[in-house]
Design an enzyme around this catalytic site. Structure first.
Site, PDB file in Angstrom:
ATOM      1  N   TRP A   1       0.822  -1.207   0.000  1.00 21.20           N
ATOM      2  CA  TRP A   1       0.000   0.000   0.000  1.00 21.20           C
ATOM      3  C   TRP A   1       0.857   1.258   0.000  1.00 21.20           C
ATOM      4  O   TRP A   1       0.759   2.079   0.913  1.00 21.20           O
ATOM      5  CB  TRP A   1      -0.923   0.000   1.232  1.00 21.20           C
TER       6      TRP A   1
ATOM      7  N   HIS B   1      -6.674   2.869   1.824  1.00 25.25           N
ATOM      8  CA  HIS B   1      -7.889   2.068   1.950  1.00 25.25           C
ATOM      9  C   HIS B   1      -8.840   2.796   2.893  1.00 25.25           C
ATOM     10  O   HIS B   1      -8.472   3.812   3.497  1.00 25.25           O
ATOM     11  CB  HIS B   1      -7.592   0.636   2.445  1.00 25.25           C
TER      12      HIS B   1
ATOM     13  N   ARG C   1      -3.339   4.737  -4.446  1.00 27.82           N
ATOM     14  CA  ARG C   1      -2.213   3.809  -4.322  1.00 27.82           C
ATOM     15  C   ARG C   1      -1.190   4.079  -5.405  1.00 27.82           C
ATOM     16  O   ARG C   1      -1.557   4.459  -6.529  1.00 27.82           O
ATOM     17  CB  ARG C   1      -2.694   2.367  -4.463  1.00 27.82           C
TER      18      ARG C   1
ATOM     19  N   GLN D   1     -13.433   2.522  -2.423  1.00 25.43           N
ATOM     20  CA  GLN D   1     -13.697   1.334  -1.604  1.00 25.43           C
ATOM     21  C   GLN D   1     -14.934   1.578  -0.753  1.00 25.43           C
ATOM     22  O   GLN D   1     -15.337   2.721  -0.521  1.00 25.43           O
ATOM     23  CB  GLN D   1     -12.515   1.055  -0.671  1.00 25.43           C
TER      24      GLN D   1
ATOM     25  N   VAL E   1      -6.832  -8.227  10.858  1.00 23.52           N
ATOM     26  CA  VAL E   1      -7.900  -9.218  11.071  1.00 23.52           C
ATOM     27  C   VAL E   1      -7.280 -10.565  11.444  1.00 23.52           C
ATOM     28  O   VAL E   1      -6.146 -10.865  11.111  1.00 23.52           O
ATOM     29  CB  VAL E   1      -8.778  -9.407   9.815  1.00 23.52           C
TER      30      VAL E   1
ATOM     31  N   ALA F   1     -15.068  -7.238   9.553  1.00 20.76           N
ATOM     32  CA  ALA F   1     -14.882  -6.059   8.712  1.00 20.76           C
ATOM     33  C   ALA F   1     -14.579  -6.518   7.301  1.00 20.76           C
ATOM     34  O   ALA F   1     -14.143  -7.654   7.081  1.00 20.76           O
ATOM     35  CB  ALA F   1     -13.741  -5.195   9.234  1.00 20.76           C
TER      36      ALA F   1
END
Ligand code: YSA
Length: 346
Positions: free
Chosen positions: A156, A177, A203, A217, A260, A314
């Site tokens: 990223w 993001h 990006r 997004q 996550v 998420a």
């Protein structure tokens, strides 16, 4: 002498009659009533006349001057009326001509899709919120378990800038993001949380048929007591059904995101080859549309949520990719090439 003056008046009035435009009338005025015009020249002759003739000559010239001035006014008025009538005539609108269609603007196909996606999640109880595109390093990376020198930062890369104030330098960037909004929302609210966050991201990207350096997004976040991976899968299946219909195939696979645990990606079967494999889907038969997972306990802890009490899921989905799948668009670059022939189709 009187005869000469009389001849001048007759000639002047005749000429004035022949002047057909306001510009011609102005020329006439200068040659008779201007500073060096015929009337001024006649008055200038007075001192050279015998004293006995001066008074009557002067009176006669002034008489002519007044007559010419009155005639001038009259002629001007007449010509002005004629010109107004002419311009009205030439500018008349022909109501029998076909109308000219005004250029109508419209919503961009990605904007329409973002709204449709948000509406689909809103119908499942998610609130829509928005956040800043210029973000602190802390929200974009640090708070999402991506400290400095973490290899995930390589995926990223973006535009960076330094914000300097009394406390020193704080790195800022164009967000890569919409996930930083997970942190911002959780810092401000207590569970239960259920939000979707649409917005632009940036990006440093080598663009190709499925990658742009500016993309939309839609982030989703749900945190409460007892939320499981089954809730994440159920919600995303329901969303895919709403958007693409029951026939479209959906694939879940493990993926890695530092914020996550566990992480997953969701893909839809490629519309171009019906899953057989082609250039668009890099011969895989699938097009990835989102990354997702269960919110990492460290992320929950950082915003003051107790991970032993609360759990959450998420996801972050790419709006251009979804629009491509929906309308069979084979190259993402069409969206931002500003070609109205393309954009008007939606
Ligand atoms: C993962 C886990 C979460 O709990 C929450 C969110 C996420 C997603 C993560 N923040 C992320 O950005 N993952 S991603 O880099 O894989 O991008 C997510 C989606 O954005 C992709 O599936 C794709 O649909 C789209 N995308 C990514 N880079 C893109 C792009 N679309 C167009 N051009 C690009 N360059």
């Amino acid at each position: 002498m009187t005869a000469v003056l009389e001849e001048m008046r007759r000639g002047a009035l005749l000429e004035l009659e022949k002047a057909e435009t306001l510009a011609a009338v102005e020329c006439w005025r200068l040659s008779y009533l201007g500073k060096k015009g015929a009337v001024a020249q006649a008055l200038a002759r007075i001192p050279g006349l015998p004293p006995a003739d001066r008074r009557s000559f002067g009176a006669a010239v002034n008489d002519i001057k007044r007559a010419l001035e009155a005639a001038l006014e009259e002629r001007r008025k007449t010509l002005q009326e004629v010109e107004v009538a002419r311009s009205v005539e030439s500018g008349r609108i022909d109501v029998t001509l076909p109308g000219r269609r005004p250029l109508m603007g419209g919503l961009h196909p990605v904007t329409k899709m973002v709204r449709e996606i948000c509406a689909a999640f809103a119908s499942m109880g998610f609130q829509v919120v928005e956040g800043p595109e210029v973000e602190w390093d802390y929200y974009n990376f640090e708070a999402l378990n991506i400290p400095k020198d973490h290899p995930a930062r390589d995926m990223w890369d973006t535009f960076w800038m330094d914000y300097k104030n009394e406390q020193g330098d704080r790195p800022m960037l164009l967000r890569t993001h919409t996930s930083p909004m997970q942190i911002r929302v959780m810092e401000k609210t207590r569970p239960p949380v259920r939000v979707v966050v649409p917005g632009r991201c940036y990006r440093y990207e080598a663009t190709d048929a499925t990658h742009e350096s500016m993309l939309y997004q839609i982030e989703g976040l749900a945190v409460d007591e007892g939320i499981t991976l089954a809730d994440l899968k159920g919600t995303l299946y329901e969303f895919a059904k709403k958007l693409f219909g029951k026939e479209r195939r959906v694939r879940f696979r493990c993926d890695y995101f530092p914020f996550v645990e566990p992480g997953a990606e969701m893909a839809i079967d490629c519309f171009a080859c019906q899953g057989k494999g082609c250039r668009l889907c890099s011969d895989t038969g699938w097009i990835e549309i989102l990354g997702a997972g269960m919110v990492h306990p460290d992320v929950l802890r950082r915003v003051g949520y107790d991970p032993d009490v609360f759990t959450g899921f998420a996801f972050g989905l790419g709006a251009e990719r979804v629009t491509m799948l929906r309308y069979d668009i084979e190259d993402i670059r069409h969206f931002y090439a500003n070609d109205l022939r393309f954009l008007r189709q939606f």
